[in-house]
Design a protein around this motif. Structure first.
Motif, PDB file in Angstrom:
ATOM      1  N   SER A   1      89.867  41.787  18.508  1.00  0.00           N
ATOM      2  CA  SER A   1      88.916  41.999  19.597  1.00  0.00           C
ATOM      3  C   SER A   1      89.053  43.410  20.173  1.00  0.00           C
ATOM      4  CB  SER A   1      89.142  40.969  20.717  1.00  0.00           C
ATOM      5  OG  SER A   1      90.386  41.186  21.361  1.00  0.00           O
ATOM      6  N   GLN A   2      90.035  44.161  19.658  1.00  0.00           N
ATOM      7  CA  GLN A   2      90.273  45.520  20.125  1.00  0.00           C
ATOM      8  C   GLN A   2      89.393  46.512  19.355  1.00  0.00           C
ATOM      9  OE1 GLN A   2      92.538  45.871  22.757  1.00  0.00           O
ATOM     10  NE2 GLN A   2      92.518  43.631  22.577  1.00  0.00           N
ATOM     11  N   PRO A   3      88.564  47.284  20.046  1.00  0.00           N
ATOM     12  CA  PRO A   3      87.704  48.267  19.367  1.00  0.00           C
ATOM     13  C   PRO A   3      88.493  49.258  18.507  1.00  0.00           C
ATOM     14  CG  PRO A   3      87.017  47.992  21.647  1.00  0.00           C
ATOM     15  CD  PRO A   3      88.313  47.256  21.503  1.00  0.00           C
ATOM     16  N   SER A   4      89.647  49.704  18.996  1.00  0.00           N
ATOM     17  CA  SER A   4      90.443  50.678  18.248  1.00  0.00           C
ATOM     18  C   SER A   4      90.933  50.096  16.927  1.00  0.00           C
ATOM     19  CB  SER A   4      91.644  51.139  19.085  1.00  0.00           C
ATOM     20  OG  SER A   4      92.484  50.038  19.419  1.00  0.00           O
TER      21      SER A   4
ATOM     22  N   ASN B   1      89.442  47.596  15.199  1.00  0.00           N
ATOM     23  CA  ASN B   1      88.286  47.438  14.320  1.00  0.00           C
ATOM     24  C   ASN B   1      87.872  48.774  13.713  1.00  0.00           C
ATOM     25  OD1 ASN B   1      87.804  44.612  14.513  1.00  0.00           O
ATOM     26  ND2 ASN B   1      87.015  44.892  16.571  1.00  0.00           N
ATOM     27  N   HIS B   2      87.978  49.839  14.512  1.00  0.00           N
ATOM     28  CA  HIS B   2      87.661  51.171  13.999  1.00  0.00           C
ATOM     29  C   HIS B   2      88.649  51.578  12.918  1.00  0.00           C
ATOM     30  CE1 HIS B   2      86.252  55.288  13.926  1.00  0.00           C
ATOM     31  NE2 HIS B   2      87.481  55.718  14.147  1.00  0.00           N
TER      32      HIS B   2
END
Length: 247
Positions: A51-54, A56-57
């Motif tokens: 759920s962490q954008p970093s 997933n990036h």
């Protein structure tokens, strides 16, 4: 000692816990409950991490790099390369989710019986002790509470550092982890939680067999080194073969 007491005391006084397990009747809860806890905690960990954008990036970048290398090896046209990227990103996301769901189940239920067989085989076959196989399964199952702690610690490290590869291993000292780097991969093996878990399993074997802790730990650690070395060697050979084929 209650089941809850055994689950908690395995961190501080595993010898006392295992001595009680040895003397008591066979209890399925001793391995089943830790397995269920490990599965649930691992699933929650995956939900938090992805759920962490970093994260997933970072996962997208890793997928893109892997696909790009494959594209370069295959010498695809631009259109074929775009199709490969689209399919690669799609299947990378699906495989990640499937792995996050299935791996904890396999680990939770397979480990007690696999390592239980090792503990029982060493204890009965080599150390000449007499104890039921299911006692070894209980010992390994209870020791898996350390794996629950490792999942929690790894989740905190991954989220806190924003690094998908963060763990309680020597990888923490690597600024830019490269999964294709053999040395970096080997650093993941040197994990303080793994050594703690092996030590607790050694205590369990010592209690069940009556052997000294040093002798029991030597067997447990030796088996772990043997199969870890085997898997690392096979992975290295597969990687080398893949490079030759791709080249």
């Amino acid at each position: 000692m209650s089941l809850g007491g055994r689950l908690l005391n395995v961190f501080a006084t595993p010898g006392d816990v295992f001595q009680e397990v040895k003397a008591a009747k066979v209890s399925t809860a001793n391995w089943l409950v830790p397995a269920l806890i490990l599965i649930v905690v691992s699933w929650l960990s995956s939900l938090v991490i992805f759920s962490q954008p970093s994260i997933n990036h970072q996962l997208s970048e890793i997928t893109e790099q892997a696909i790009q290398k494959q594209v370069e090896r295959s010498k695809m046209s631009e259109q074929q390369a775009e199709q490969a990227r689209a399919m690669g990103e799609k299947w990378a996301g699906i495989s990640t989710k499937i792995g996050a769901a299935i791996v904890p189940v396999l680990y939770g239920f397979v480990t007690p019986f696999f390592w239980g067989l090792i503990v029982w085989g060493v204890g009965v076959g080599l150390l000449k002790a007499k104890f039921p196989y299911m006692k070894a399964v209980e010992i390994v199952g209870l020791a898996n509470m350390l794996s629950v702690l490792e999942v929690i610690l790894r989740t905190l490290l991954v989220v806190g550092l924003g690094n998908l590869y963060a763990s309680t291993s020597l990888v923490l000292f690597v600024k830019q982890f490269d999964p294709q780097n053999t040395v970096h991969s080997l650093l993941t093996v040197v994990n303080v939680m793994t050594f703690w878990l092996l030590a607790v399993r050694g205590i369990g074997l010592a209690r069940l067999s009556g052997a000294s802790f040093a002798k029991a730990l030597a067997w447990v650690f030796g088996v772990w080194v043997a199969y870890t070395g085997l898997f690392v060697g096979l992975a290295f050979l597969a990687k080398s073969a893949f490079k030759r084929i791709g080249g």
